[in-house]
Motif scaffolding. Structure first.
Motif, PDB file in Angstrom:
ATOM      1  N   MET A   1       2.548  -0.256   8.550  1.00  0.00           N
ATOM      2  CA  MET A   1       2.842  -1.572   7.965  1.00  0.00           C
ATOM      3  C   MET A   1       1.563  -2.387   7.773  1.00  0.00           C
ATOM      4  O   MET A   1       1.523  -3.585   8.017  1.00  0.00           O
ATOM      5  CB  MET A   1       3.843  -2.324   8.849  1.00  0.00           C
ATOM      6  CG  MET A   1       5.167  -1.615   9.019  1.00  0.00           C
ATOM      7  SD  MET A   1       6.116  -1.523   7.485  1.00  0.00           S
ATOM      8  CE  MET A   1       6.733  -3.204   7.389  1.00  0.00           C
ATOM      9  N   GLU A   2       0.487  -1.714   7.357  1.00  0.00           N
ATOM     10  CA  GLU A   2      -0.802  -2.374   7.199  1.00  0.00           C
ATOM     11  C   GLU A   2      -0.746  -3.564   6.246  1.00  0.00           C
ATOM     12  O   GLU A   2      -1.487  -4.537   6.397  1.00  0.00           O
ATOM     13  CB  GLU A   2      -1.848  -1.373   6.683  1.00  0.00           C
ATOM     14  CG  GLU A   2      -3.223  -1.986   6.465  1.00  0.00           C
ATOM     15  CD  GLU A   2      -4.266  -0.990   5.990  1.00  0.00           C
ATOM     16  OE1 GLU A   2      -5.429  -1.381   5.858  1.00  0.00           O
ATOM     17  OE2 GLU A   2      -3.905   0.186   5.767  1.00  0.00           O
ATOM     18  N   HIS A   3       0.137  -3.509   5.276  1.00  0.00           N
ATOM     19  CA  HIS A   3       0.151  -4.553   4.247  1.00  0.00           C
ATOM     20  C   HIS A   3       1.296  -5.558   4.417  1.00  0.00           C
ATOM     21  O   HIS A   3       1.637  -6.275   3.470  1.00  0.00           O
ATOM     22  CB  HIS A   3       0.202  -3.899   2.868  1.00  0.00           C
ATOM     23  CG  HIS A   3      -0.964  -2.994   2.612  1.00  0.00           C
ATOM     24  ND1 HIS A   3      -2.272  -3.421   2.688  1.00  0.00           N
ATOM     25  CD2 HIS A   3      -1.018  -1.661   2.305  1.00  0.00           C
ATOM     26  CE1 HIS A   3      -3.085  -2.408   2.424  1.00  0.00           C
ATOM     27  NE2 HIS A   3      -2.345  -1.333   2.208  1.00  0.00           N
ATOM     28  N   ALA A   4       1.856  -5.618   5.605  1.00  0.00           N
ATOM     29  CA  ALA A   4       2.940  -6.568   5.871  1.00  0.00           C
ATOM     30  C   ALA A   4       2.480  -7.994   5.579  1.00  0.00           C
ATOM     31  O   ALA A   4       1.393  -8.420   5.985  1.00  0.00           O
ATOM     32  CB  ALA A   4       3.384  -6.451   7.326  1.00  0.00           C
ATOM     33  N   LEU A  25       3.346   0.984  -1.371  1.00  0.00           N
ATOM     34  CA  LEU A  25       2.961  -0.342  -0.876  1.00  0.00           C
ATOM     35  C   LEU A  25       4.143  -1.036  -0.198  1.00  0.00           C
ATOM     36  O   LEU A  25       3.981  -1.692   0.836  1.00  0.00           O
ATOM     37  CB  LEU A  25       2.428  -1.194  -2.027  1.00  0.00           C
ATOM     38  CG  LEU A  25       1.036  -0.816  -2.541  1.00  0.00           C
ATOM     39  CD1 LEU A  25       0.751  -1.505  -3.867  1.00  0.00           C
ATOM     40  CD2 LEU A  25      -0.037  -1.173  -1.516  1.00  0.00           C
ATOM     41  N   ALA A  26       5.326  -0.881  -0.775  1.00  0.00           N
ATOM     42  CA  ALA A  26       6.509  -1.470  -0.157  1.00  0.00           C
ATOM     43  C   ALA A  26       6.784  -0.850   1.209  1.00  0.00           C
ATOM     44  O   ALA A  26       7.094  -1.546   2.182  1.00  0.00           O
ATOM     45  CB  ALA A  26       7.713  -1.302  -1.081  1.00  0.00           C
ATOM     46  N   HIS A  27       6.654   0.462   1.313  1.00  0.00           N
ATOM     47  CA  HIS A  27       6.841   1.141   2.599  1.00  0.00           C
ATOM     48  C   HIS A  27       5.800   0.685   3.623  1.00  0.00           C
ATOM     49  O   HIS A  27       6.063   0.711   4.834  1.00  0.00           O
ATOM     50  CB  HIS A  27       6.765   2.652   2.418  1.00  0.00           C
ATOM     51  CG  HIS A  27       8.009   3.274   1.848  1.00  0.00           C
ATOM     52  ND1 HIS A  27       9.255   3.116   2.417  1.00  0.00           N
ATOM     53  CD2 HIS A  27       8.195   4.046   0.748  1.00  0.00           C
ATOM     54  CE1 HIS A  27      10.155   3.780   1.711  1.00  0.00           C
ATOM     55  NE2 HIS A  27       9.545   4.342   0.685  1.00  0.00           N
ATOM     56  N   ALA A  28       4.622   0.253   3.123  1.00  0.00           N
ATOM     57  CA  ALA A  28       3.558  -0.217   4.019  1.00  0.00           C
ATOM     58  C   ALA A  28       3.694  -1.703   4.336  1.00  0.00           C
ATOM     59  O   ALA A  28       2.800  -2.279   4.961  1.00  0.00           O
ATOM     60  CB  ALA A  28       2.195   0.057   3.398  1.00  0.00           C
ATOM     61  N   TRP A 231      -5.573   4.386  -0.063  1.00  0.00           N
ATOM     62  CA  TRP A 231      -6.860   4.330   0.644  1.00  0.00           C
ATOM     63  C   TRP A 231      -7.702   3.165   0.125  1.00  0.00           C
ATOM     64  O   TRP A 231      -8.272   2.403   0.911  1.00  0.00           O
ATOM     65  CB  TRP A 231      -7.608   5.645   0.479  1.00  0.00           C
ATOM     66  CG  TRP A 231      -9.001   5.581   1.042  1.00  0.00           C
ATOM     67  CD1 TRP A 231      -9.354   5.417   2.355  1.00  0.00           C
ATOM     68  CD2 TRP A 231     -10.217   5.646   0.304  1.00  0.00           C
ATOM     69  NE1 TRP A 231     -10.734   5.384   2.475  1.00  0.00           N
ATOM     70  CE2 TRP A 231     -11.285   5.521   1.231  1.00  0.00           C
ATOM     71  CE3 TRP A 231     -10.509   5.811  -1.054  1.00  0.00           C
ATOM     72  CZ2 TRP A 231     -12.615   5.556   0.843  1.00  0.00           C
ATOM     73  CZ3 TRP A 231     -11.838   5.850  -1.444  1.00  0.00           C
ATOM     74  CH2 TRP A 231     -12.876   5.711  -0.501  1.00  0.00           C
ATOM     75  N   LEU A 232      -7.759   2.989  -1.184  1.00  0.00           N
ATOM     76  CA  LEU A 232      -8.537   1.882  -1.747  1.00  0.00           C
ATOM     77  C   LEU A 232      -7.995   0.524  -1.310  1.00  0.00           C
ATOM     78  O   LEU A 232      -8.755  -0.442  -1.209  1.00  0.00           O
ATOM     79  CB  LEU A 232      -8.553   1.964  -3.273  1.00  0.00           C
ATOM     80  CG  LEU A 232      -9.401   3.065  -3.887  1.00  0.00           C
ATOM     81  CD1 LEU A 232      -9.217   3.093  -5.400  1.00  0.00           C
ATOM     82  CD2 LEU A 232     -10.878   2.907  -3.533  1.00  0.00           C
ATOM     83  N   CYS A 233      -6.699   0.451  -1.051  1.00  0.00           N
ATOM     84  CA  CYS A 233      -6.084  -0.806  -0.604  1.00  0.00           C
ATOM     85  C   CYS A 233      -6.302  -1.051   0.893  1.00  0.00           C
ATOM     86  O   CYS A 233      -6.071  -2.163   1.376  1.00  0.00           O
ATOM     87  CB  CYS A 233      -4.588  -0.792  -0.879  1.00  0.00           C
ATOM     88  SG  CYS A 233      -4.160  -0.883  -2.622  1.00  0.00           S
ATOM     89  N   SER A 234      -6.735  -0.046   1.620  1.00  0.00           N
ATOM     90  CA  SER A 234      -6.828  -0.143   3.074  1.00  0.00           C
ATOM     91  C   SER A 234      -8.082  -0.892   3.509  1.00  0.00           C
ATOM     92  O   SER A 234      -9.060  -1.022   2.759  1.00  0.00           O
ATOM     93  CB  SER A 234      -6.825   1.247   3.698  1.00  0.00           C
ATOM     94  OG  SER A 234      -8.071   1.901   3.462  1.00  0.00           O
ATOM     95  N   ASP A 235      -8.065  -1.325   4.760  1.00  0.00           N
ATOM     96  CA  ASP A 235      -9.242  -1.992   5.317  1.00  0.00           C
ATOM     97  C   ASP A 235     -10.416  -1.027   5.428  1.00  0.00           C
ATOM     98  O   ASP A 235     -11.575  -1.434   5.342  1.00  0.00           O
ATOM     99  CB  ASP A 235      -8.898  -2.575   6.690  1.00  0.00           C
ATOM    100  CG  ASP A 235     -10.033  -3.413   7.258  1.00  0.00           C
ATOM    101  OD1 ASP A 235     -10.406  -4.419   6.608  1.00  0.00           O
ATOM    102  OD2 ASP A 235     -10.554  -3.072   8.330  1.00  0.00           O
ATOM    103  N   ALA A 236     -10.112   0.257   5.576  1.00  0.00           N
ATOM    104  CA  ALA A 236     -11.181   1.253   5.700  1.00  0.00           C
ATOM    105  C   ALA A 236     -12.026   1.344   4.432  1.00  0.00           C
ATOM    106  O   ALA A 236     -13.176   1.789   4.488  1.00  0.00           O
ATOM    107  CB  ALA A 236     -10.584   2.619   6.019  1.00  0.00           C
ATOM    108  N   ALA A 237     -11.472   0.911   3.293  1.00  0.00           N
ATOM    109  CA  ALA A 237     -12.192   0.983   2.020  1.00  0.00           C
ATOM    110  C   ALA A 237     -12.805  -0.361   1.634  1.00  0.00           C
ATOM    111  O   ALA A 237     -13.124  -0.577   0.468  1.00  0.00           O
ATOM    112  CB  ALA A 237     -11.256   1.475   0.920  1.00  0.00           C
ATOM    113  N   ARG A 238     -12.999  -1.240   2.590  1.00  0.00           N
ATOM    114  CA  ARG A 238     -13.462  -2.596   2.284  1.00  0.00           C
ATOM    115  C   ARG A 238     -14.872  -2.636   1.676  1.00  0.00           C
ATOM    116  O   ARG A 238     -15.239  -3.623   1.046  1.00  0.00           O
ATOM    117  CB  ARG A 238     -13.409  -3.475   3.533  1.00  0.00           C
ATOM    118  CG  ARG A 238     -14.269  -3.006   4.701  1.00  0.00           C
ATOM    119  CD  ARG A 238     -13.951  -3.807   5.959  1.00  0.00           C
ATOM    120  NE  ARG A 238     -14.711  -3.352   7.128  1.00  0.00           N
ATOM    121  CZ  ARG A 238     -14.337  -2.343   7.908  1.00  0.00           C
ATOM    122  NH1 ARG A 238     -13.216  -1.676   7.636  1.00  0.00           N
ATOM    123  NH2 ARG A 238     -15.067  -1.997   8.944  1.00  0.00           N
TER     124      ARG A 238
END
Length: 252
Positions: A1-4, A25-28, A231-238
C-alpha cells in the motif's frame, strides 16, 4: 500500500497498458482517476476496483483536459502520480500521409501529453512530491518505417520529459518515459486480420510477424510494462529522472 492516500491519474486508463497501470496503482492504495473518451470502456475498467474512478476526457481538447483534471483534483487531491498514456497508433507510407493525418497524430500523442502534464502539475503545491510518466514506445528511440507521424510523436514525448526533468530539477518531481515494444493489447490484436490477409498466414503467423519487432521475438504482456511503471512511481526510483526505460526483450 505504498501509494495509500495519493491521487493518481492515468489517461487512456480504460484499456491496455493504461488499465494495467491504473489497476496496479489502485491495488497499491492510490485513488486513481482513469480517463478516456468512451464511457462504456471506462465504466467496465472502473468496476474492477473500488479505487478506480472514471472520467470522460479527450486529450485533444484543451478545455476537456484542464477542466477534467482540475475537477478530479478537487475531488481526490493533487495529482501525485500522472501517467500520460493516451495515444493512437496508425501507419502508412510517408508519401500518402496527409496533413490531417499528421495533425491528428500530433494532437493526440504529443499535444495530449503536454496538456496532461501541464494540468497535472498545476494541481501540486510547491513541496509536493510527484511522479510523471509518459508512455512512449521503442519508436521513440529508433525510427519505424511506414509510421513516420507516430515515430515523431514518440520521439517528441521523450524530449518533453527530458526538458521537464531539467526545469523541475529543484522540486521533488520526476519525469520519465516508458518505451515498450509490441505489447499484447487490443491495438496490436487489431492489426492481425490485415497481416493475415497480406501475408496469407493464420492468426499465430500474424502474431509471429509482429513479435519479430521485439528482440526476444514474443509479444510483451501488459504486466511487464506495469511493473516498470510501478518501479518508477516508487520511492526507490526517486533519483531516476529524465530517463527512457526500454522494454522490448533486449537492446533496441
Amino acid at each position: 500500500m505504498e501509494h495509500a492516500g495519493k491521487h493518481a491519474l492515468v489517461t487512456g486508463g480504460g484499456s491496455g497498458i493504461g488499465k494495467g497501470i491504473a489497476l496496479a496503482l489502485a491495488h497499491a492504495g492510490a485513488e486513481v482517476t482513469i480517463t478516456g473518451r468512451r464511457a462504456d470502456t471506462l465504466a467496465t475498467a472502473a468496476a474492477l476496483h473500488p479505487r478506480l474512478n472514471a472520467l470522460e476526457m479527450d486529450v485533444t481538447d484543451e478545455a476537456s483536459v484542464r477542466e477534467g483534471i482540475a475537477a478530479a483534483a478537487a475531488l481526490r487531491g493533487p495529482v501525485r502520480i500522472c501517467v500520460a498514456n493516451a495515444g493512437i497508433a496508425e501507419g502508412g507510407p510517408f508519401a500518402q500521409t496527409t496533413l490531417a493525418d499528421w495533425r491528428h497524430m500530433m494532437a493526440t500523442n504529443l499535444d495530449g501529453a503536454f496538456l496532461t502534464f501541464q494540468a497535472a502539475l498545476a494541481t501540486l503545491g510547491d513541496d509536493d512530491a510527484a511522479r510523471m510518466i509518459v508512455v512512449s514506445s521503442i519508436a521513440g528511440v529508433r525510427g519505424l518505417k511506414n509510421a513516420i507521424p507516430y515515430t515523431v510523436t514518440k520521439h517528441g514525448v521523450i524530449g518533453l520529459i527530458r526538458g521537464l526533468s531539467e526545469e523541475y530539477m529543484r522540486r521533488p518531481i520526476t519525469f520519465n518515459a516508458l518505451c515498450p515494444g509490441y505489447v499484447d493489447t487490443a491495438i496490436v490484436r487489431g492489426q492481425l486480420p490485415g497481416l493475415m490477409r497480406r501475408f496469407d498466414v493464420d492468426e499465430q503467423g500474424a502474431i509471429d510477424i509482429i513479435a519479430k519487432g521485439n528482440r526476444h521475438r514474443r509479444l510483451l504482456q501488459v504486466d511487464e510494462t506495469t511493473g516498470a511503471a510501478m518501479w518508477l512511481c516508487s520511492d526507490a526510483a526517486r533519483s531516476v529522472n529524465g530517463q527512457t526505460i526500454e522494454i522490448s526483450g533486449g537492446q533496441v
